[in-house]
Design a protein around this motif. Structure first.
Motif, PDB file in Angstrom:
ATOM      1  N   TYR A  62       0.809  -1.213   0.000  1.00  0.00           N
ATOM      2  CA  TYR A  62       0.000   0.000   0.000  1.00  0.00           C
ATOM      3  C   TYR A  62       0.844   1.265   0.000  1.00  0.00           C
ATOM      4  O   TYR A  62       0.405   2.309  -0.480  1.00  0.00           O
ATOM      5  CB  TYR A  62      -0.963   0.017   1.185  1.00  0.00           C
ATOM      6  CG  TYR A  62      -2.347  -0.499   0.831  1.00  0.00           C
ATOM      7  CD1 TYR A  62      -3.256   0.306   0.167  1.00  0.00           C
ATOM      8  CD2 TYR A  62      -2.732  -1.792   1.141  1.00  0.00           C
ATOM      9  CE1 TYR A  62      -4.519  -0.156  -0.172  1.00  0.00           C
ATOM     10  CE2 TYR A  62      -3.988  -2.273   0.811  1.00  0.00           C
ATOM     11  CZ  TYR A  62      -4.871  -1.443   0.152  1.00  0.00           C
ATOM     12  OH  TYR A  62      -6.118  -1.908  -0.187  1.00  0.00           O
ATOM     13  N   MET A  63       2.047   1.188   0.527  1.00  0.00           N
ATOM     14  CA  MET A  63       2.926   2.347   0.500  1.00  0.00           C
ATOM     15  C   MET A  63       3.299   2.718  -0.929  1.00  0.00           C
ATOM     16  O   MET A  63       3.663   3.850  -1.223  1.00  0.00           O
ATOM     17  CB  MET A  63       4.175   2.077   1.342  1.00  0.00           C
ATOM     18  CG  MET A  63       3.891   2.072   2.841  1.00  0.00           C
ATOM     19  SD  MET A  63       5.282   1.524   3.859  1.00  0.00           S
ATOM     20  CE  MET A  63       6.389   2.921   3.666  1.00  0.00           C
ATOM     21  N   THR A  67      -2.665   3.691   9.122  1.00  0.00           N
ATOM     22  CA  THR A  67      -1.701   4.192  10.096  1.00  0.00           C
ATOM     23  C   THR A  67      -0.308   4.300   9.488  1.00  0.00           C
ATOM     24  O   THR A  67       0.377   5.321   9.653  1.00  0.00           O
ATOM     25  CB  THR A  67      -1.663   3.266  11.329  1.00  0.00           C
ATOM     26  OG1 THR A  67      -2.931   3.290  11.986  1.00  0.00           O
ATOM     27  CG2 THR A  67      -0.593   3.706  12.309  1.00  0.00           C
ATOM     28  N   SER A  68       0.103   3.256   8.792  1.00  0.00           N
ATOM     29  CA  SER A  68       1.437   3.293   8.185  1.00  0.00           C
ATOM     30  C   SER A  68       1.508   4.369   7.106  1.00  0.00           C
ATOM     31  O   SER A  68       2.538   5.038   6.946  1.00  0.00           O
ATOM     32  CB  SER A  68       1.809   1.918   7.606  1.00  0.00           C
ATOM     33  OG  SER A  68       0.925   1.533   6.577  1.00  0.00           O
ATOM     34  N   ALA A  69       0.399   4.579   6.378  1.00  0.00           N
ATOM     35  CA  ALA A  69       0.377   5.622   5.348  1.00  0.00           C
ATOM     36  C   ALA A  69       0.505   7.009   5.976  1.00  0.00           C
ATOM     37  O   ALA A  69       1.225   7.870   5.465  1.00  0.00           O
ATOM     38  CB  ALA A  69      -0.904   5.521   4.525  1.00  0.00           C
ATOM     39  N   LEU A  70      -0.194   7.235   7.081  1.00  0.00           N
ATOM     40  CA  LEU A  70      -0.114   8.528   7.767  1.00  0.00           C
ATOM     41  C   LEU A  70       1.290   8.763   8.325  1.00  0.00           C
ATOM     42  O   LEU A  70       1.841   9.863   8.203  1.00  0.00           O
ATOM     43  CB  LEU A  70      -1.134   8.581   8.904  1.00  0.00           C
ATOM     44  CG  LEU A  70      -2.610   8.679   8.499  1.00  0.00           C
ATOM     45  CD1 LEU A  70      -3.510   8.498   9.721  1.00  0.00           C
ATOM     46  CD2 LEU A  70      -2.901   9.999   7.818  1.00  0.00           C
ATOM     47  N   THR A 123       7.366   3.402  10.770  1.00  0.00           N
ATOM     48  CA  THR A 123       6.120   3.334   9.999  1.00  0.00           C
ATOM     49  C   THR A 123       5.540   1.924  10.016  1.00  0.00           C
ATOM     50  O   THR A 123       4.335   1.732  10.242  1.00  0.00           O
ATOM     51  CB  THR A 123       6.383   3.779   8.549  1.00  0.00           C
ATOM     52  OG1 THR A 123       6.725   5.162   8.541  1.00  0.00           O
ATOM     53  CG2 THR A 123       5.158   3.572   7.673  1.00  0.00           C
ATOM     54  N   LEU A 124       6.377   0.925   9.802  1.00  0.00           N
ATOM     55  CA  LEU A 124       5.908  -0.461   9.777  1.00  0.00           C
ATOM     56  C   LEU A 124       5.517  -0.940  11.174  1.00  0.00           C
ATOM     57  O   LEU A 124       4.529  -1.662  11.330  1.00  0.00           O
ATOM     58  CB  LEU A 124       6.975  -1.371   9.170  1.00  0.00           C
ATOM     59  CG  LEU A 124       7.296  -1.106   7.694  1.00  0.00           C
ATOM     60  CD1 LEU A 124       8.441  -1.998   7.223  1.00  0.00           C
ATOM     61  CD2 LEU A 124       6.069  -1.318   6.813  1.00  0.00           C
ATOM     62  N   GLN A 125       6.286  -0.539  12.188  1.00  0.00           N
ATOM     63  CA  GLN A 125       5.929  -0.900  13.564  1.00  0.00           C
ATOM     64  C   GLN A 125       4.582  -0.304  13.951  1.00  0.00           C
ATOM     65  O   GLN A 125       3.746  -0.963  14.577  1.00  0.00           O
ATOM     66  CB  GLN A 125       7.008  -0.393  14.519  1.00  0.00           C
ATOM     67  CG  GLN A 125       8.110  -1.379  14.813  1.00  0.00           C
ATOM     68  CD  GLN A 125       7.784  -2.312  15.975  1.00  0.00           C
ATOM     69  OE1 GLN A 125       7.482  -1.880  17.081  1.00  0.00           O
ATOM     70  NE2 GLN A 125       7.818  -3.614  15.719  1.00  0.00           N
ATOM     71  N   LEU A 126       4.357   0.939  13.551  1.00  0.00           N
ATOM     72  CA  LEU A 126       3.091   1.595  13.885  1.00  0.00           C
ATOM     73  C   LEU A 126       1.933   0.963  13.112  1.00  0.00           C
ATOM     74  O   LEU A 126       0.819   0.851  13.627  1.00  0.00           O
ATOM     75  CB  LEU A 126       3.173   3.094  13.597  1.00  0.00           C
ATOM     76  CG  LEU A 126       2.059   3.954  14.210  1.00  0.00           C
ATOM     77  CD1 LEU A 126       2.021   3.783  15.730  1.00  0.00           C
ATOM     78  CD2 LEU A 126       2.229   5.412  13.845  1.00  0.00           C
ATOM     79  N   GLY A 127       2.200   0.538  11.875  1.00  0.00           N
ATOM     80  CA  GLY A 127       1.175  -0.180  11.120  1.00  0.00           C
ATOM     81  C   GLY A 127       0.791  -1.480  11.801  1.00  0.00           C
ATOM     82  O   GLY A 127      -0.388  -1.858  11.847  1.00  0.00           O
ATOM     83  N   LEU A 128       1.776  -2.179  12.369  1.00  0.00           N
ATOM     84  CA  LEU A 128       1.501  -3.396  13.130  1.00  0.00           C
ATOM     85  C   LEU A 128       0.685  -3.070  14.377  1.00  0.00           C
ATOM     86  O   LEU A 128      -0.289  -3.768  14.695  1.00  0.00           O
ATOM     87  CB  LEU A 128       2.826  -4.066  13.516  1.00  0.00           C
ATOM     88  CG  LEU A 128       2.746  -5.300  14.417  1.00  0.00           C
ATOM     89  CD1 LEU A 128       1.903  -6.397  13.786  1.00  0.00           C
ATOM     90  CD2 LEU A 128       4.167  -5.823  14.726  1.00  0.00           C
ATOM     91  N   ALA A 129       1.055  -1.985  15.066  1.00  0.00           N
ATOM     92  CA  ALA A 129       0.292  -1.557  16.239  1.00  0.00           C
ATOM     93  C   ALA A 129      -1.144  -1.211  15.854  1.00  0.00           C
ATOM     94  O   ALA A 129      -2.094  -1.541  16.583  1.00  0.00           O
ATOM     95  CB  ALA A 129       0.972  -0.356  16.893  1.00  0.00           C
ATOM     96  N   GLY A 130      -1.308  -0.551  14.697  1.00  0.00           N
ATOM     97  CA  GLY A 130      -2.646  -0.206  14.228  1.00  0.00           C
ATOM     98  C   GLY A 130      -3.512  -1.430  13.991  1.00  0.00           C
ATOM     99  O   GLY A 130      -4.723  -1.418  14.255  1.00  0.00           O
ATOM    100  N   THR A 131      -2.896  -2.493  13.500  1.00  0.00           N
ATOM    101  CA  THR A 131      -3.631  -3.738  13.273  1.00  0.00           C
ATOM    102  C   THR A 131      -4.082  -4.363  14.587  1.00  0.00           C
ATOM    103  O   THR A 131      -5.078  -5.089  14.628  1.00  0.00           O
ATOM    104  CB  THR A 131      -2.748  -4.732  12.495  1.00  0.00           C
ATOM    105  OG1 THR A 131      -2.230  -4.098  11.323  1.00  0.00           O
ATOM    106  CG2 THR A 131      -3.521  -5.976  12.078  1.00  0.00           C
ATOM    107  N   LEU A 132      -3.375  -4.049  15.670  1.00  0.00           N
ATOM    108  CA  LEU A 132      -3.635  -4.680  16.961  1.00  0.00           C
ATOM    109  C   LEU A 132      -4.429  -3.814  17.932  1.00  0.00           C
ATOM    110  O   LEU A 132      -4.654  -4.228  19.070  1.00  0.00           O
ATOM    111  CB  LEU A 132      -2.305  -5.069  17.616  1.00  0.00           C
ATOM    112  CG  LEU A 132      -1.557  -6.235  16.961  1.00  0.00           C
ATOM    113  CD1 LEU A 132      -0.123  -6.296  17.467  1.00  0.00           C
ATOM    114  CD2 LEU A 132      -2.276  -7.548  17.225  1.00  0.00           C
TER     115      LEU A 132
END
Length: 370
Positions: free
Chosen positions: A132-133, A163-166, A177-186
């Motif tokens: 998506y990035m 989240t990762s896009a933002l 960015t990727l860590q935050l995307g993982l957090a967003g999924t959780l």
């Protein structure tokens, strides 16, 4: 006799009685086309739900006589667009659906008492975040993938992606960015520990029921707190993702600088996707209308810099763009209001007048269709 038919009711041989458009300058299928199997596949690919047809089925002789004409109804431009859409969207959507199904399986296991395995969640979401990035223009249609029955699973995957896009738009390093995307999924993994009946209730929750649901950020934090695969600041961001800058959030009513920017990014992604999706108790809203509401009606709740990033991520309508409005009208953007980028002036299709969306607040852009 003419009538509208749902896609699953169509059969080869039916005659299309009006041009069919799908985010294209030219019809993907032209008026007078006799439907063949490949046309049904095109309609499905472009997510066309209903078409107007003649209430008669052509005989086989007519079909054979018009075979060459049918073959030519999709122009080379449309064929190229179709090819691009398959490579850009179909594969991406397939990846998305797999991630949703994988997350659903994990969530079901948490609900039955299995311990959260962040490694599994990372494995299912990371390929999607990376992809998506590279295709940020597809972010604005994430809500169209969701459905109210499986909203919770779609929401988790979509919030991770948004989240990762933002974070990327805000120039965070790729690792963050990727860590935050993982957090967003959780962020909603703790919902697995909430009474399932409350999550599926069609009516508004009672005060006590809402108090129960509001425990999920704490439950999510507890489920992930022992894992070394998620940084501590990400875990804190999950805990705080329902806090608001003005102190109106939960679970602790934190405000201002007590709320990390990482949690504010999660909050914007969470609220934006939730408001744009169909829920058991609410119809979905236009992404553009929701972004505007978050910036204006919810002023003081979210970090303005993150809302600016949201505007950038979903893309601002520009002069020349063809747009579908929330009242069903279609038009072309003829000028942009710099102070209100989501409320340009629209030349309505088939009419001479210009619609100023700044002066007509009841109407908003549903989607950009070109």
């Amino acid at each position: 006799m003419e009538n509208y038919r749902n896609l699953n009711e169509l059969r080869p041989g039916a005659i299309i009685v009006e041009d069919i458009y799908a985010n294209t300058a030219f019809p993907i299928i032209r008026k007078g086309t006799m439907l063949e199997i490949e046309h049904l596949e095109v309609l499905d690919l472009f997510n066309i739900k209903r078409v107007k047809i003649e209430e008669r089925i052509a005989n086989r002789v007519q079909t054979e006589q018009r075979e060459e004409e049918i073959t030519n109804t999709i122009s080379s431009d449309i064929e190229q667009l179709l090819e691009n859409k398959i490579s850009r969207t179909s594969d991406l959507h397939t990846m998305y659906k797999k991630a949703v199904n994988d997350y659903k399986r994990e969530f079901t296991s948490w609900r039955s008492g299995v311990k959260l395995d962040i490694a599994k969640v990372r494995l299912l979401i990371m390929p999607l975040l990376e992809t998506y990035m590279e295709h940020k223009k597809m972010l604005v249609v994430l809500n169209e993938y969701s459905n109210r029955k499986e909203y919770l699973f779609h929401h988790a995957v979509s919030v991770g992606v948004l989240t990762s896009a933002l974070a990327s738009e805000l120039d965070y390093p790729k690792g963050t960015t990727l860590q935050l995307g993982l957090a967003g999924t959780l962020i909603d993994c703790g919902m697995a520990k909430v009474n399932a009946g409350l999550l599926e209730k069609a009516a508004f929750l009672t005060k006590d029921e809402f108090t129960e649901v509001k425990k999920h950020p704490i439950l999510s934090y507890q489920m992930m707190q022992d894992s070394p695969l998620l940084r501590q600041e990400m875990k804190l961001a999950v805990l705080q993702h329902h806090e608001r800058m003005d102190g109106s959030g939960y679970p602790r009513g934190d405000r201002g600088e007590k709320i990390s920017q990482l949690s504010q990014i999660l909050a914007v992604a969470d609220v934006f996707h939730a408001m744009t999706c169909e829920r058991v108790y609410r119809a979905k809203e236009s992404p553009y209308k929701v972004a505007e509401m978050m910036k204006e009606e919810d002023f003081g709740k979210f970090d303005p810099a993150i809302l600016d990033a949201l505007y950038a991520v979903i893309g601002m309508p520009d002069v020349g763009d063809k747009v579908l409005l929330t009242n069903g009208n279609v038009g072309e953007v003829v000028s942009v209001n710099s102070n209100k980028p989501l409320r340009p002036n629209i030349k309505l299709q088939g009419r001479d007048d210009i619609l100023d969306l700044c002066a007509n607040r009841s109407v908003a852009i549903e989607k950009v269709v070109n």
